[in-house]
Design a protein around this motif. Structure first.
Motif, PDB file in Angstrom:
ATOM      1  N   LYS A 172      -5.716   4.213  -6.794  1.00 47.34           N
ATOM      2  CA  LYS A 172      -6.125   2.943  -6.198  1.00 47.34           C
ATOM      3  C   LYS A 172      -5.559   2.746  -4.798  1.00 47.34           C
ATOM      4  O   LYS A 172      -6.063   1.926  -4.036  1.00 47.34           O
ATOM      5  CB  LYS A 172      -5.675   1.784  -7.098  1.00 47.34           C
ATOM      6  CG  LYS A 172      -6.317   1.805  -8.479  1.00 47.34           C
ATOM      7  CD  LYS A 172      -5.785   0.682  -9.350  1.00 47.34           C
ATOM      8  CE  LYS A 172      -6.402   0.733 -10.746  1.00 47.34           C
ATOM      9  NZ  LYS A 172      -5.872  -0.329 -11.634  1.00 47.34           N
ATOM     10  N   GLN A 173      -4.495   3.484  -4.469  1.00 49.44           N
ATOM     11  CA  GLN A 173      -3.854   3.310  -3.167  1.00 49.44           C
ATOM     12  C   GLN A 173      -4.134   4.440  -2.177  1.00 49.44           C
ATOM     13  O   GLN A 173      -4.043   4.238  -0.968  1.00 49.44           O
ATOM     14  CB  GLN A 173      -2.329   3.185  -3.341  1.00 49.44           C
ATOM     15  CG  GLN A 173      -1.821   1.780  -3.608  1.00 49.44           C
ATOM     16  CD  GLN A 173      -2.137   1.310  -5.003  1.00 49.44           C
ATOM     17  OE1 GLN A 173      -2.025   2.067  -5.957  1.00 49.44           O
ATOM     18  NE2 GLN A 173      -2.518   0.055  -5.140  1.00 49.44           N
ATOM     19  N   LEU A 174      -4.463   5.625  -2.661  1.00 45.25           N
ATOM     20  CA  LEU A 174      -4.565   6.787  -1.777  1.00 45.25           C
ATOM     21  C   LEU A 174      -5.659   6.605  -0.727  1.00 45.25           C
ATOM     22  O   LEU A 174      -6.768   6.182  -1.040  1.00 45.25           O
ATOM     23  CB  LEU A 174      -4.846   8.048  -2.587  1.00 45.25           C
ATOM     24  CG  LEU A 174      -4.813   9.359  -1.784  1.00 45.25           C
ATOM     25  CD1 LEU A 174      -3.390   9.714  -1.390  1.00 45.25           C
ATOM     26  CD2 LEU A 174      -5.438  10.494  -2.577  1.00 45.25           C
ATOM     27  N   ILE A 175      -5.328   6.944   0.505  1.00 47.33           N
ATOM     28  CA  ILE A 175      -6.282   6.958   1.607  1.00 47.33           C
ATOM     29  C   ILE A 175      -6.480   8.408   2.029  1.00 47.33           C
ATOM     30  O   ILE A 175      -5.501   9.112   2.319  1.00 47.33           O
ATOM     31  CB  ILE A 175      -5.778   6.136   2.813  1.00 47.33           C
ATOM     32  CG1 ILE A 175      -5.474   4.693   2.397  1.00 47.33           C
ATOM     33  CG2 ILE A 175      -6.793   6.171   3.945  1.00 47.33           C
ATOM     34  CD1 ILE A 175      -6.677   3.892   1.953  1.00 47.33           C
ATOM     35  N   ALA A 191      -0.415  10.896  -4.162  1.00 48.15           N
ATOM     36  CA  ALA A 191      -1.118  10.064  -5.143  1.00 48.15           C
ATOM     37  C   ALA A 191      -0.226   9.736  -6.334  1.00 48.15           C
ATOM     38  O   ALA A 191      -0.186   8.586  -6.804  1.00 48.15           O
ATOM     39  CB  ALA A 191      -2.394  10.766  -5.602  1.00 48.15           C
ATOM     40  N   ARG A 192       0.501  10.727  -6.835  1.00 48.57           N
ATOM     41  CA  ARG A 192       1.348  10.500  -8.005  1.00 48.57           C
ATOM     42  C   ARG A 192       2.501   9.550  -7.700  1.00 48.57           C
ATOM     43  O   ARG A 192       2.862   8.715  -8.532  1.00 48.57           O
ATOM     44  CB  ARG A 192       1.889  11.831  -8.514  1.00 48.57           C
ATOM     45  CG  ARG A 192       0.891  12.608  -9.367  1.00 48.57           C
ATOM     46  CD  ARG A 192       1.450  13.943  -9.797  1.00 48.57           C
ATOM     47  NE  ARG A 192       0.573  14.589 -10.771  1.00 48.57           N
ATOM     48  CZ  ARG A 192       0.707  15.845 -11.167  1.00 48.57           C
ATOM     49  NH1 ARG A 192       1.677  16.596 -10.664  1.00 48.57           N
ATOM     50  NH2 ARG A 192      -0.128  16.361 -12.047  1.00 48.57           N
ATOM     51  N   SER A 193       3.078   9.683  -6.503  1.00 48.13           N
ATOM     52  CA  SER A 193       4.211   8.827  -6.176  1.00 48.13           C
ATOM     53  C   SER A 193       3.792   7.367  -6.104  1.00 48.13           C
ATOM     54  O   SER A 193       4.495   6.478  -6.605  1.00 48.13           O
ATOM     55  CB  SER A 193       4.847   9.272  -4.852  1.00 48.13           C
ATOM     56  OG  SER A 193       3.925   9.161  -3.784  1.00 48.13           O
ATOM     57  N   PHE A 194       2.625   7.073  -5.510  1.00 49.82           N
ATOM     58  CA  PHE A 194       2.176   5.684  -5.401  1.00 49.82           C
ATOM     59  C   PHE A 194       1.597   5.175  -6.724  1.00 49.82           C
ATOM     60  O   PHE A 194       1.674   3.978  -7.010  1.00 49.82           O
ATOM     61  CB  PHE A 194       1.154   5.538  -4.272  1.00 49.82           C
ATOM     62  CG  PHE A 194       1.785   5.539  -2.912  1.00 49.82           C
ATOM     63  CD1 PHE A 194       2.328   4.386  -2.379  1.00 49.82           C
ATOM     64  CD2 PHE A 194       1.874   6.714  -2.168  1.00 49.82           C
ATOM     65  CE1 PHE A 194       2.937   4.383  -1.130  1.00 49.82           C
ATOM     66  CE2 PHE A 194       2.478   6.729  -0.923  1.00 49.82           C
ATOM     67  CZ  PHE A 194       3.016   5.562  -0.408  1.00 49.82           C
ATOM     68  N   ALA A 195       1.046   6.074  -7.538  1.00 49.76           N
ATOM     69  CA  ALA A 195       0.575   5.670  -8.864  1.00 49.76           C
ATOM     70  C   ALA A 195       1.763   5.269  -9.737  1.00 49.76           C
ATOM     71  O   ALA A 195       1.703   4.265 -10.465  1.00 49.76           O
ATOM     72  CB  ALA A 195      -0.213   6.794  -9.511  1.00 49.76           C
ATOM     73  N   ALA A 196       2.845   6.047  -9.654  1.00 44.07           N
ATOM     74  CA  ALA A 196       4.047   5.713 -10.423  1.00 44.07           C
ATOM     75  C   ALA A 196       4.641   4.387  -9.957  1.00 44.07           C
ATOM     76  O   ALA A 196       5.084   3.572 -10.772  1.00 44.07           O
ATOM     77  CB  ALA A 196       5.082   6.836 -10.281  1.00 44.07           C
ATOM     78  N   LYS A 197       4.623   4.171  -8.662  1.00 40.91           N
ATOM     79  CA  LYS A 197       5.164   2.930  -8.111  1.00 40.91           C
ATOM     80  C   LYS A 197       4.377   1.722  -8.587  1.00 40.91           C
ATOM     81  O   LYS A 197       4.941   0.641  -8.819  1.00 40.91           O
ATOM     82  CB  LYS A 197       5.152   2.996  -6.581  1.00 40.91           C
ATOM     83  CG  LYS A 197       5.710   1.747  -5.906  1.00 40.91           C
ATOM     84  CD  LYS A 197       5.650   1.874  -4.390  1.00 40.91           C
ATOM     85  CE  LYS A 197       6.152   0.587  -3.741  1.00 40.91           C
ATOM     86  NZ  LYS A 197       6.056   0.653  -2.265  1.00 40.91           N
ATOM     87  N   ASN A 198       3.054   1.881  -8.737  1.00 43.05           N
ATOM     88  CA  ASN A 198       2.185   0.769  -9.128  1.00 43.05           C
ATOM     89  C   ASN A 198       1.792   0.799 -10.605  1.00 43.05           C
ATOM     90  O   ASN A 198       0.863   0.113 -11.035  1.00 43.05           O
ATOM     91  CB  ASN A 198       0.927   0.763  -8.252  1.00 43.05           C
ATOM     92  CG  ASN A 198       1.234   0.401  -6.812  1.00 43.05           C
ATOM     93  OD1 ASN A 198       1.366  -0.760  -6.469  1.00 43.05           O
ATOM     94  ND2 ASN A 198       1.364   1.414  -5.942  1.00 43.05           N
ATOM     95  N   GLY A 204       0.058  -4.434   0.688  1.00 49.03           N
ATOM     96  CA  GLY A 204      -0.391  -5.045  -0.551  1.00 49.03           C
ATOM     97  C   GLY A 204      -1.756  -4.639  -1.041  1.00 49.03           C
ATOM     98  O   GLY A 204      -2.365  -5.364  -1.845  1.00 49.03           O
ATOM     99  N   GLY A 205      -2.284  -3.500  -0.569  1.00 46.91           N
ATOM    100  CA  GLY A 205      -3.600  -3.055  -1.016  1.00 46.91           C
ATOM    101  C   GLY A 205      -3.636  -2.850  -2.528  1.00 46.91           C
ATOM    102  O   GLY A 205      -2.772  -2.196  -3.088  1.00 46.91           O
ATOM    103  N   LYS A 206      -4.654  -3.434  -3.171  1.00 45.56           N
ATOM    104  CA  LYS A 206      -4.722  -3.405  -4.629  1.00 45.56           C
ATOM    105  C   LYS A 206      -5.719  -2.387  -5.170  1.00 45.56           C
ATOM    106  O   LYS A 206      -5.510  -1.823  -6.237  1.00 45.56           O
ATOM    107  CB  LYS A 206      -5.101  -4.793  -5.162  1.00 45.56           C
ATOM    108  CG  LYS A 206      -4.159  -5.911  -4.747  1.00 45.56           C
ATOM    109  CD  LYS A 206      -2.778  -5.720  -5.344  1.00 45.56           C
ATOM    110  CE  LYS A 206      -1.860  -6.880  -4.985  1.00 45.56           C
ATOM    111  NZ  LYS A 206      -0.471  -6.672  -5.463  1.00 45.56           N
TER     112      LYS A 206
END
Length: 576
Positions: free
Chosen positions: A73-76, A274-281, A323-325
């Motif tokens: 959901k966060q990866l650009i 991707a995994r690092s931001f997925a874990a964070k969220n 804060g991108g959701k």
């Protein structure tokens, strides 16, 4: 039907179930992502050796495609320093100075990278996300970053490198410094000063965008072209027009392996982000879906006349920080960049090349982490040597050979682990729990029994090593061993004829010594395999038990031992 569509397009499910309260945060994040992506895309286009508009095209359609097919959901996604450096290293010598051919080769390699990703996804090779270990990737990114920095110094100094490789360029650095074009050097210093000033005053602002804007205004306002300050020149806007390649198809053979390497490195790098931001969220991502999404994003980039893309860690961080959701951030940011690429490219011609060089150098500096690499020396020497070898390979022999070596190192590291795994001699503690025999004396060997565990699946290329290790450890035991028990769970994972032949040889060796050979675990599976290959089981061959505890209890009763073993209803997991 909808579940199948959502499985194929995870982003679509999020968009169809969108909540209004997310909109304000997503719009804010999209504006910030677009502000950061614009100057970076133009700079990476220069690094790749193509027109600035191509960098913008490389953002729009790939971002839209990933928003639908990606599971993060966060990866650009977008142009990436390492990706662009690889493409430039491959394509530049093949194009031989022909700009049209260069661009078309870039597009072709991008499409090939996308197809490799789709093939990998089809065969569910998302496990490749773990293929290149963190130390290898660390050495690779450090090496690529240093290579980019040295390469961009020519833009900063206003000179042209005659040498192709890093070491030669460094050797001739003093002569290049004396040839510096002062107006160009001044422009680079001005851009760097603007960037650092804005970063200090307003850290949340897109410093690169403002620094490049100020530099372009300086060129436009004072007509610095008359002082030979090089700019990116006229940027042809509008919609991208698809063109079929016009070069010898034989050249494509030169792109096959580099495109494969690029696909692997891009995917591994993207998955780390991707995994690092997925874990964070607090959500999970699907590696195979990510492979497919990356492939489709690259093919979309090629169709829109762009170059290869990957997960952009800096833009993903900006997205998350604002804060991108959801994936709507990518869609809005892509729309903003598309509007600029189609209608507002005229001002881009005043952007000085030196300013872009500074932006690339700053972006590359963020990739350098020599401190962490050096700390590996004290934490894990093997990891340190892997990282250092990859780094030196990139610096000394070039980006492409360095990446190839990184991929091979990852492969060799895996093969070495499987071929020469750890093994253990097992015993039991006072509670009857199976443990490793070690210096702690928590467990004791069972009289008359030799219990062995091999910590890797057995296959044809490690069967001989298994046999040697088992016989070597057996030879160190007392002479009263009556039974050898092999823990079959970790090592007998699939049928391999070479392994079965080796097992038959072991049974014969131990039978001649009046020692029983027994296997513990995977009973049904092993009995079926024995039947296929013709190995006897039971009294006439190899005994097979359902687990270690059953094997130990049976042998303890047969030999009249009283060792307080746990019953077969004990937990199947043993302590090691």
């Amino acid at each position: 039907m909808s579940s199948r569509i959502y499985h194929f397009m995870p982003g679509l499910q999020t968009l169809f179930n969108y909540r209004q309260r997310w909109l304000a945060a997503d719009v804010k994040a999209a504006l910030s992502v677009a502000a950061v992506a614009l100057p970076v895309a133009i700079a990476y286009a220069q690094l790749t050796g193509v027109n600035a508009a191509v960098g913008l095209y490389s953002c729009v359609l790939p971002m839209l495609v990933y928003a639908l097919f990606g599971s993060s959901k966060q990866l650009i996604v977008g142009p990436d320093a390492a990706t662009c450096a690889v493409i430039a290293a491959v394509v530049t010598p093949l194009a031989a100075g022909d700009t049209i051919k260069h661009w078309q080769l870039v597009i072709t390699m991008t499409a090939m990278t996308g197809f490799w990703c789709l093939i990998a996804s089809k065969f569910k090779l998302g496990v490749l996300a773990d293929f290149l270990s963190k130390p290898i990737l660390m050495g690779l990114l450090n090496g690529v970053a240093i290579t980019i920095i040295v390469g961009q110094i020519s833009k900063v100094l206003g000179v042209t490198f005659d040498e192709r490789y890093l070491l030669e360029r460094l050797a001739d650095a003093p002569s290049y410094i004396t040839q510096s074009h002062l107006p160009t050097l001044f422009m680079a210093i001005f851009t760097a000063f603007s960037y650092l000033l804005i970063k200090r005053i307003k850290p949340s602002w897109p410093s690169a965008m403002f620094a490049i804007t100020f530099a372009a205004l300086l060129v436009w306002g004072f007509n610095l072209n008359q002082y030979q300050v090089t700019t990116i020149g006229v940027v042809t806007g509008g919609l991208p027009l698809f063109q079929t390649p016009e070069f010898n198809i034989g050249i494509v053979r030169e792109l096959v392996v580099p495109a494969l390497n690029l696909a692997i490195v891009s995917f591994v790098s993207m998955m780390l982000t991707a995994r690092s931001f997925a874990a964070k969220n607090s959500y999970e991502i699907d590696a195979d879906k990510e492979f497919r999404a990356l492939g489709m994003a690259n093919i979309a980039s090629a169709i829109s006349q762009g170059f290869a893309v990957s997960g952009a860690d800096s833009r993903t961080a900006v997205n998350d920080a604002n804060g991108g959701k959801t994936q709507l951030v990518s869609i809005i940011a892509a729309a903003i960049i598309a509007i600029i690429a189609i209608f507002f490219t005229a001002p881009l011609e005043y952007i000085p090349s030196a300013a872009l060089g500074v932006v690339l150098i700053i972006a590359s500096i963020s990739l350098i982490d020599l401190k962490t690499l050096w700390q590996l020396k004290y934490k894990d020497k093997q990891a340190f040597y892997l990282a250092l070898t990859t780094l030196l390979a990139v610096l000394f022999v070039g980006v492409i050979p360095g990446i190839t070596m990184a991929v091979l190192l990852g492969l060799f590291q895996f093969i070495r682990t499987v071929m020469r795994p750890t093994d253990q001699i097992l015993g039991v503690d006072i509670n009857g729990v199976v443990r490793t025999l070690d210096t702690s004396d928590k467990s004791k060997a069972v009289q008359g029994l030799f219990i062995y565990r091999f910590n890797s699946p057995l296959t044809y290329f490690n069967a001989s090593y298994f046999k040697r290790r088992l016989l070597t450890e057996y030879a160190r035991q007392d002479d009263d061993i009556k039974c050898v028990i092999i823990d079959a769970v970790p090592c007998f994972t699939h049928l391999d004829l070479s392994v079965m032949a080796m097992l038959a040889d072991l049974e014969l060796i131990f039978r001649k010594r009046n020692v029983r050979l027994e296997l513990a675990g995977r009973k049904r599976q092993l009995l079926a395999w024995f039947k296929v290959v013709g190995i006897k089981s039971g009294k006439e061959g190899i005994y097979i038990h359902s687990d270690l505890y059953v094997a130990l209890n049976k042998n303890s009763h047969n030999q009249g031992l009283n060792i307080g073993l746990a019953t077969s209803t004990a937990p199947q997991s043993t302590q090691v």
